[in-house]
Write a protein that holds these residues in place. Structure first.
Motif, short mmCIF file in Angstrom:
data_model
loop_
_atom_site.label_atom_id
_atom_site.label_comp_id
_atom_site.label_asym_id
_atom_site.label_seq_id
_atom_site.Cartn_x
_atom_site.Cartn_y
_atom_site.Cartn_z
N THR A 147 0.73 -1.35 0.09
CA THR A 147 -0.20 0.02 -0.11
C THR A 147 0.92 1.14 -0.12
O THR A 147 0.02 1.86 -0.16
CB THR A 147 -0.93 0.10 1.21
OG1 THR A 147 -0.11 0.60 1.97
CG2 THR A 147 -2.46 -0.38 0.67
N ALA A 173 1.77 1.64 9.35
CA ALA A 173 0.11 2.55 9.30
C ALA A 173 -0.40 3.56 8.77
O ALA A 173 0.10 4.14 9.81
CB ALA A 173 -0.51 0.52 9.86
N SER A 233 -3.84 3.13 4.28
CA SER A 233 -3.40 2.01 4.83
C SER A 233 -4.34 1.45 6.27
O SER A 233 -3.87 3.05 6.65
CB SER A 233 -2.47 1.05 4.73
OG SER A 233 -1.44 2.21 5.92
#
Length: 288
Positions: free
Chosen positions: A57, A88, A64
């Motif tokens: 991602t 993330a 993400s």
């Protein structure tokens, strides 16, 4: 979550699925939601999956999100910090529900995860699945303390709950899950989007774009979609198996194995899936 026919995680299939979804134009992807069968994965598998997920991602424009599903506050905080360090963009937190903890402990758990990281945290409220009820006022109090908190509401139906939440904090980011059954109703009252499963994301995207453009096709196509997802969402394991079978029939993953306990599909289910693929003109490589 793609598995081989022997029940092992299919990492190659996982990478292929991510590539398909990124190319489809989705705005974001979430790993370790209920549809990811997070509760059937080992910690070693989760670590490799999270690393692959973030790497793929990060090389795209897709947002993400990784879900923190641990029931222990202390473990959840460690996990949240780890996922943030991994890269993330956002976290989702599933409030603890095992052995029915009191709301005081549930709220403490959510606040601890929010305090542990600097990235946004989406609070997943799924009372039907967790049997944990959280009053709207509790979410408002969490939001007032951490304005970067966001909310995914999966009550069935969710409209009254979301309306109460947005009436108190209209600027809050609220998404709806539950396979998008109430997608348009939630957008109508100020929700920001939908988090469905991943096997026919193109349909949700088309409906969303038509809705934003004010086209009547949004409601027409959502009504057609309801003919299928209303039945499939009768049980979480049911729609997980259906979605995985759709992905297999489309040739996106090789197998549709679900780790047990699972929900075997009937011949009628198989016929319904084929009818669905034809009606929405989704490419299908396998009829069996």
């Amino acid at each position: 979550m793609p598995f081989t026919d022997s029940g092992e995680v299919d990492f190659i299939g996982f990478d292929r699925l991510l590539g398909h979804l990124i190319a489809s134009g989705v705005h974001g992807l979430t790993l370790f939601g209920i549809a990811s069968e997070f509760h059937k994965l080992t910690d070693v598998e989760k670590q490799e999956l999270a690393e692959r997920f973030v790497a793929r991602t990060k090389a795209s424009d897709v947002f993400s999100m990784i879900s923190v599903t641990d029931h222990s506050l202390e473990v959840a905080v460690k996990r949240a910090k780890h996922y943030e360090k991994l890269g993330a963009d956002c976290l989702m937190v599933l409030p603890p529900y095992f052995l029915n903890p009191p709301i005081r402990a549930v709220k403490e758990h959510i606040l601890a995860v929010l305090a542990a990281v600097n990235i946004p945290v989406l609070i997943q409220y799924a009372p039907a699945e967790t049997k944990v009820g959280i009053a709207v006022e509790e979410l408002v109090a969490i939001y007032d303390q951490f304005p970067r908190a966001m909310f995914k509401i999966e009550a069935n139906p969710p409209i009254d709950y979301i309306s109460q939440l947005l009436a108190r904090r209209p600027e809050a980011t609220v998404l709806v899950g539950y396979a998008g059954l109430y997608m348009l109703e939630v957008l109508d009252i100020g929700g920001k989007g939908v988090m469905p499963g991943c096997s026919f994301a193109e349909i949700y995207l088309s409906i969303y774009h038509d809705y934003v453009a004010g086209k009547p096709e949004a409601r027409q196509n959502h009504k057609r979609l309801l003919n299928y997802i209303t039945r499939w969402m009768q049980d979480c394991e049911y729609i997980i198996q259906v979605e995985k079978t759709v992905l297999r029939k489309r040739g996106i993953i090789d197998g549709d194995y679900c780790r047990r306990p699972s929900y075997p599909l009937s011949n009628e289910d198989e016929e319904s899936i084929m009818e669905f693929l034809r009606q929405f003109t989704l490419p299908c490589k396998y009829n069996k």
